[in-house]
Each structure stands twice: as structure tokens, then as C-alpha cells.
Design a protein around this motif. Structure first.
Motif, PDB file in Angstrom:
ATOM      1  N   VAL A  21      -2.548  28.837  20.370  1.00  0.00           N
ATOM      2  CA  VAL A  21      -1.743  29.812  19.913  1.00  0.00           C
ATOM      3  C   VAL A  21      -2.218  30.465  18.527  1.00  0.00           C
ATOM      4  CG1 VAL A  21       0.764  30.446  19.243  1.00  0.00           C
ATOM      5  CG2 VAL A  21       0.409  29.019  20.876  1.00  0.00           C
ATOM      6  N   GLY A  22      -2.625  29.840  17.771  1.00  0.00           N
ATOM      7  CA  GLY A  22      -3.104  30.495  16.239  1.00  0.00           C
ATOM      8  C   GLY A  22      -4.171  31.038  16.549  1.00  0.00           C
ATOM      9  N   PHE A  23      -5.303  30.851  17.153  1.00  0.00           N
ATOM     10  CA  PHE A  23      -6.550  31.977  17.483  1.00  0.00           C
ATOM     11  C   PHE A  23      -5.845  33.162  18.181  1.00  0.00           C
ATOM     12  CE2 PHE A  23      -9.791  33.804  20.119  1.00  0.00           C
ATOM     13  CZ  PHE A  23     -10.422  34.175  19.174  1.00  0.00           C
ATOM     14  N   SER A  24      -5.044  32.968  19.180  1.00  0.00           N
ATOM     15  CA  SER A  24      -4.490  34.221  20.015  1.00  0.00           C
ATOM     16  C   SER A  24      -3.902  35.001  19.129  1.00  0.00           C
ATOM     17  CB  SER A  24      -3.565  33.618  21.113  1.00  0.00           C
ATOM     18  OG  SER A  24      -4.228  32.764  22.122  1.00  0.00           O
ATOM     19  N   ALA A  25      -3.018  34.504  18.209  1.00  0.00           N
ATOM     20  CA  ALA A  25      -2.349  35.451  17.257  1.00  0.00           C
ATOM     21  C   ALA A  25      -3.073  36.082  16.202  1.00  0.00           C
ATOM     22  CB  ALA A  25      -1.112  34.410  16.412  1.00  0.00           C
ATOM     23  N   VAL A  26      -4.140  35.483  15.777  1.00  0.00           N
ATOM     24  CA  VAL A  26      -5.255  36.162  14.802  1.00  0.00           C
ATOM     25  C   VAL A  26      -5.911  37.219  15.654  1.00  0.00           C
ATOM     26  CG1 VAL A  26      -7.295  35.918  13.757  1.00  0.00           C
ATOM     27  CG2 VAL A  26      -5.462  34.309  13.421  1.00  0.00           C
ATOM     28  N   SER A 135     -10.136  37.261   8.519  1.00  0.00           N
ATOM     29  CA  SER A 135     -10.041  37.150   9.811  1.00  0.00           C
ATOM     30  C   SER A 135     -11.419  36.436  10.408  1.00  0.00           C
ATOM     31  CB  SER A 135     -10.097  38.426  10.797  1.00  0.00           C
ATOM     32  OG  SER A 135      -8.621  38.921  10.295  1.00  0.00           O
ATOM     33  N   GLN A 136     -12.431  36.691   9.949  1.00  0.00           N
ATOM     34  CA  GLN A 136     -13.841  35.943  10.282  1.00  0.00           C
ATOM     35  C   GLN A 136     -13.971  34.543   9.878  1.00  0.00           C
ATOM     36  OE1 GLN A 136     -17.345  38.243   9.704  1.00  0.00           O
ATOM     37  NE2 GLN A 136     -17.115  39.506  11.451  1.00  0.00           N
ATOM     38  N   VAL A 137     -13.363  34.384   8.613  1.00  0.00           N
ATOM     39  CA  VAL A 137     -13.572  33.081   7.995  1.00  0.00           C
ATOM     40  C   VAL A 137     -12.548  32.105   8.559  1.00  0.00           C
ATOM     41  CG1 VAL A 137     -12.826  31.691   5.682  1.00  0.00           C
ATOM     42  CG2 VAL A 137     -14.244  33.920   5.841  1.00  0.00           C
ATOM     43  N   VAL A 138     -11.330  32.611   9.018  1.00  0.00           N
ATOM     44  CA  VAL A 138     -10.318  31.576   9.672  1.00  0.00           C
ATOM     45  C   VAL A 138     -10.820  31.255  11.061  1.00  0.00           C
ATOM     46  CG1 VAL A 138      -8.819  33.008  10.901  1.00  0.00           C
ATOM     47  CG2 VAL A 138      -7.903  31.377   9.578  1.00  0.00           C
ATOM     48  N   VAL A 139     -11.747  31.744  11.936  1.00  0.00           N
ATOM     49  CA  VAL A 139     -11.924  31.346  13.005  1.00  0.00           C
ATOM     50  C   VAL A 139     -12.582  29.793  13.352  1.00  0.00           C
ATOM     51  CG1 VAL A 139     -13.699  31.779  14.965  1.00  0.00           C
ATOM     52  CG2 VAL A 139     -12.426  33.671  13.986  1.00  0.00           C
ATOM     53  N   PRO A 140     -13.369  29.312  12.578  1.00  0.00           N
ATOM     54  CA  PRO A 140     -13.704  28.165  12.713  1.00  0.00           C
ATOM     55  C   PRO A 140     -12.911  26.870  12.488  1.00  0.00           C
ATOM     56  CG  PRO A 140     -15.547  29.357  11.343  1.00  0.00           C
ATOM     57  CD  PRO A 140     -14.070  30.104  11.345  1.00  0.00           C
ATOM     58  N   SER A 145     -16.471  24.215  17.141  1.00  0.00           N
ATOM     59  CA  SER A 145     -17.939  24.888  17.265  1.00  0.00           C
ATOM     60  C   SER A 145     -18.322  25.206  18.625  1.00  0.00           C
ATOM     61  CB  SER A 145     -18.864  23.859  16.666  1.00  0.00           C
ATOM     62  OG  SER A 145     -20.197  24.636  16.521  1.00  0.00           O
ATOM     63  N   SER A 146     -17.997  24.544  19.535  1.00  0.00           N
ATOM     64  CA  SER A 146     -18.819  24.956  21.059  1.00  0.00           C
ATOM     65  C   SER A 146     -18.255  26.191  21.562  1.00  0.00           C
ATOM     66  CB  SER A 146     -18.384  23.876  21.986  1.00  0.00           C
ATOM     67  OG  SER A 146     -17.093  23.522  21.832  1.00  0.00           O
ATOM     68  N   ALA A 151     -15.175  32.597  21.143  1.00  0.00           N
ATOM     69  CA  ALA A 151     -13.968  33.419  20.220  1.00  0.00           C
ATOM     70  C   ALA A 151     -14.338  34.626  19.542  1.00  0.00           C
ATOM     71  CB  ALA A 151     -13.618  32.279  19.139  1.00  0.00           C
ATOM     72  N   ASN A 152     -15.606  34.743  19.062  1.00  0.00           N
ATOM     73  CA  ASN A 152     -16.208  35.721  18.409  1.00  0.00           C
ATOM     74  C   ASN A 152     -16.486  36.706  19.446  1.00  0.00           C
ATOM     75  OD1 ASN A 152     -16.420  34.921  15.578  1.00  0.00           O
ATOM     76  ND2 ASN A 152     -18.004  33.692  16.409  1.00  0.00           N
ATOM     77  N   GLY A 153     -16.707  36.460  20.651  1.00  0.00           N
ATOM     78  CA  GLY A 153     -16.843  37.765  21.647  1.00  0.00           C
ATOM     79  C   GLY A 153     -15.533  38.500  21.758  1.00  0.00           C
ATOM     80  N   LEU A 154     -14.578  37.634  21.788  1.00  0.00           N
ATOM     81  CA  LEU A 154     -13.184  38.212  21.874  1.00  0.00           C
ATOM     82  C   LEU A 154     -12.829  39.050  20.358  1.00  0.00           C
ATOM     83  CD1 LEU A 154     -11.189  35.276  23.158  1.00  0.00           C
ATOM     84  CD2 LEU A 154     -11.712  37.612  24.299  1.00  0.00           C
ATOM     85  N   LEU A 155     -13.057  38.569  19.550  1.00  0.00           N
ATOM     86  CA  LEU A 155     -12.739  39.228  18.103  1.00  0.00           C
ATOM     87  C   LEU A 155     -13.645  40.211  17.983  1.00  0.00           C
ATOM     88  CD1 LEU A 155     -12.338  36.180  15.673  1.00  0.00           C
ATOM     89  CD2 LEU A 155     -10.390  37.812  16.698  1.00  0.00           C
ATOM     90  N   VAL A 156     -14.818  40.414  18.257  1.00  0.00           N
ATOM     91  CA  VAL A 156     -15.807  41.696  18.151  1.00  0.00           C
ATOM     92  C   VAL A 156     -15.336  42.414  18.917  1.00  0.00           C
ATOM     93  CG1 VAL A 156     -18.013  42.483  18.293  1.00  0.00           C
ATOM     94  CG2 VAL A 156     -17.720  40.367  17.014  1.00  0.00           C
TER      95      VAL A 156
END
Length: 430
Positions: A21-26, A135-140, A145-146, A151-156
Motif C-alpha cells: 500500500v505504501g508504494f502504491s500511495a507514493v 519520492s525517489q529516495v523513499v522507494v528502496p 532490491s529485486s 518500481a522505478n518503471g512505474l514511477l518514471v
């Protein structure tokens, strides 16, 4: 239970792991915020054209939206490493909502001079620096890591699709109705983005290192970044690419009006094709990386950017320009997914805010200079030749810069460092 991404377990074997949920919200908040920023990128310059027809003064709006990347990136990195990431994201969303609402009120009352437009653009740009770096710093902290590439594909994709393509299209559509409506809509999107941050739960970070001055922390981050040759090269490359893009884009509204003959609605629609390209790029990145290798993909991205700028600079058809923008959107997304994941993987967590901000300083700091240069190039070349050639010249210059980077990249972007298993220390500093 914290809202972090779930990691695959023995019982999950064979199933594709899903984000929490956290990543989806971000991700959702980032999409809405970048949608609002995309509206700004069209609405602010178009509002400026209602006050002045000077290419130089209009390009000043784009410059001030981007200037904080140059002025505020380094201190922003230190603040990000020291502050609560969730609160930083929420408050920067709300601040931008207030500024957008203030501009809407000023336009509605007929009191929006150029100085106020400039001020609002700078304030929104300043909050954007802090928000996007966080937003980028919080992703890891939200995904294993895998899953960084996914995740970055979705954010970009949300960044590119919302900020560069759907946002400008929506801004043009709203401008066709009213000058006030884009800023009201923008403010509402920022409020929704802030609300989503209530769903983000982050584990406490380690606080075992002594508190130091902001200057000391900045120097530590700069030293780490500059001693890492790949990070340094990627930052410089992206900085030059963005310089060329800013040169081309700062007067694109005049290019669309004069050469393509577009109104506000069709000008925004022009960028929708780029959103399709960006989504295609995010979807294809992992497959292309496995088959071709990251180095080849990055070199193709550089060469493709050169060809896209050249095609737009020579075109007089909106359809041709839309195709070139779609190709550019796809290549930009692929580049960003690969390089952002690499940065998150190799930089220690306690320094990621600073190093990320340094990288983005090099990447985005040249944008205001490029915007100013774009206006100057159009003004000077238009006076020496004619208005049409003057508007085409920035695009041709952008193509030349990207071509030069492609040639240089053949020697600087080396094999062996792009694997998901790569760790810092496996490459010797130069």
C-alpha cells in the motif's frame, strides 16, 4: 503492520510479488502531482502570453519553474536525509496546492501581472525539487532490491506520462475553456496527492551518526558522488541532454502556434502521443535490458533523442511532431528506469538523499539556463533570418548536442556495471 512491499516467500514461489500500500500511495501521489505539474508547464507560459508576446520574457516562466533545481538541490538533499520522508511529501504537495490556488484567484480577479506569474512559478518549482527527490529516495524503503526496476518503471512512467504528456494535454484542454480552470484543477490534484500520503507507513531510520552542519553533509555527498565515475558520467550526460531539451522546449508554445498552427487544446493534445511512448518504454525496459544489455539501450536512447529533435526541427506537420515526441518519450523512460535503479542500488541509504539531489542538480540544474538560451536563440536567429527559422534553430541545436553525447557515450558507458547484482566497490574510481 507497515505498508511496505511484500517480499516473496516459499509459499509465494512461482507467483509474481506485488507492491504494498505504501508504494502504491507514493506512486499514485506522484502521478497526480506530476499531472498537476504538466498542467503548469502549459498553463504558466500560456498565461504569460496574455501579458506579453516577447519570446525572452515567456521563456523566463519556464526558467523560473526549473531554476530551483539549480539553487535548491544540494540543501534539499541534506534535508531529505534528516527529515521524515512522509511529512516532506505531504507538506510539499499542500504548499503547491496553495500557490496554484493563489494564482487562480489572481487570474479570476484580473490581477495576474508577469511578476506574480514568475513568483508563483518559482515557488512551485522549489517545492517540486524537495518532493521529487524524496519520492525517489523513499522507494528502496518500500520495495525490495529485486523489484527496483519494476518500481522505478512505474514511477518514471507516472512522471513522464503525467508530467510531460497527459498533463500538458489536459492543461491545453482546460485553457480552451478558461484561464482560471487549469490552476484550480492543479491545486485540487496537489491536495489529493497530499491525502494519499496518509497511507504511507515507513519504518524508523537509523540515527546513529552524529549531527553535523549542512555544509559538512553536502561536502560528504559531493565527495562520494564525484569519486564514483559511473554516477558522475550519467549525471553529466543527463544534464547536457536536459540542457538541449530546455533549449528546444522553452519556446515550443510559439513553435506550435506559428509553424504548426495549433490552438491551446490541440497544442496540449500533441503531447498525448508522448504518453503512449512513455508507457511503451516502461513496459519494454526489462525485456530490452535482458536481450540487448543496458549499455546498448542507453546508447540507442542517446541516438534516438538526437533523431527525434532533428525530426521535430525540420517538420511542419503536427502528426510528424507527435510521432517524434512519442519516440522521445519512450527512450527517455527507458533511460530513466535503468539509471535511477542503478543509483538506488549502489548508493548507501544514509547518503541517498544527498547523492540523489547532487545527481539531479547536474541533471536538472541546466534547465533554467537552457530555457533562457532557448529564448535568446529564437530572438537572435529570428532577427538575423526570419521568425520560422528562428523557432526551428533551438531544435536543431538540441539534436547536435544529443549526437555529440552519443559519440562520447560509446567510450564512457562501459559494460559490467548494470547487473541487478552489482554493488558499490566492484568498479574502481577514476
Amino acid at each position: 503492520m507497515s505498508a511496505t512491499a511484500s517480499s516473496p516467500t516459499a509459499s509465494d514461489e512461482g507467483r509474481r510479488p506485488r507492491f504494498g500500500v505504501g508504494f502504491s500511495a507514493v506512486c499514485g501521489g506522484m502521478f497526480l502531482a506530476n499531472l498537476a505539474s504538466g498542467i503548469s508547464s502549459v498553463a504558466f507560459p500560456w498565461l504569460a502570453t496574455s501579458v506579453t508576446d516577447s519570446a525572452l520574457l515567456i521563456s523566463g516562466v519556464a526558467m523560473l519553474l526549473e531554476l530551483p533545481w539549480l539553487l535548491a538541490s544540494l540543501p534539499a538533499g541534506v534535508l531529505i536525509d534528516r527529515t521524515n520522508h512522509r511529512w516532506t511529501l505531504g507538506l510539499t504537495h499542500l504548499f503547491r496546492a496553495l500557490v496554484a490556488g493563489g494564482i487562480a484567484l489572481a487570474v479570476a480577479t484580473g490581477s495576474a501581472p508577469l511578476a506574480l506569474i514568475y513568483t508563483a512559478a518559482f515557488l512551485i518549482g522549489s517545492a517540486t525539487v524537495l518532493n521529487e527527490n524524496t519520492s525517489q529516495v523513499v522507494v528502496p524503503r518500500l520495495v525490495p532490491s529485486s523489484l527496483l526496476e519494476r518500481a522505478n518503471g512505474l514511477l518514471v512512467m507516472t512522471d513522464t506520462v503525467g508530467g510531460l504528456f497527459i498533463g500538458p494535454w489536459l492543461g491545453g484542454l482546460l485553457l480552451g475553456t478558461s484561464l482560471v480552470l487549469p490552476f484550480l484543477f492543479e491545486g485540487g490534484l496537489f491536495v489529493l496527492s497530499a491525502g494519499l500520503m496518509l497511507l504511507v507507513v515507513l519504518a524508523p531510520r537509523e540515527r546513529d551518526r552524529p549531527q553535523r552542519t549542512m555544509r559538512s553533509d553536502m561536502v560528504e555527498g559531493l565527495r562520494y558522488f564525484w569519486r564514483h565515475p559511473t554516477l558522475r558520467t550519467l549525471g553529466l550526460f543527463l544534464g547536457l541532454l536536459n540542457l538541449s531539451s530546455a533549449i528546444a522546449l522553452s519556446t515550443q508554445v510559439l513553435f506550435a502556434q506559428t509553424i504548426l498552427g495549433l490552438d491551446a487544446t490541440r497544442f496540449g493534445l500533441l503531447f498525448l502521443a508522448g504518453g503512449i511512448g512513455a508507457m511503451l518504454g516502461a513496459w519494454l525496459t526489462s525485456t530490452l535490458e535482458r536481450r540487448l544489455g543496458a549499455r546498448r539501450i542507453l546508447l540507442v536512447s542517446l541516438a534516438g533523442n538526437a533523431l527525434s529533435s532533428l525530426l521535430i526541427g525540420l517538420a511542419s506537420s503536427a502528426v510528424v511532431v507527435a510521432f517524434a515526441i512519442a519516440v522521445g518519450g519512450m527512450l527517455s523512460t527507458i533511460w530513466n528506469v535503468l539509471t535511477v535503479s542503478y543509483r538506488q542500488r549502489v548508493v548507501p541509504e544514509e547518503m541517498l538523499g544527498r547523492v540523489n539531489s547532487i545527481y539531479r542538480l547536474l541533471a536538472w540544474g541546466p534547465l533554467p539556463l537552457g530555457s533562457l538560451l532557448g529564448g535568446l536563440i529564437v530572438t537572435v536567429s529570428g532577427a538575423l533570418t526570419n521568425k520560422e527559422l528562428g523557432l526551428r534553430t533551438p531544435l536543431l541545436i538540441a539534436a547536435l548536442i544529443a549526437m555529440a553525447l552519443t559519440v562520447f557515450g560509446v567510450t564512457r558507458l562501459r559494460e559490467g556495471i548494470w547487473s541487478p547484482n552489482y554493488r558499490v566497490g566492484e568498479e574502481k574510481s577514476s
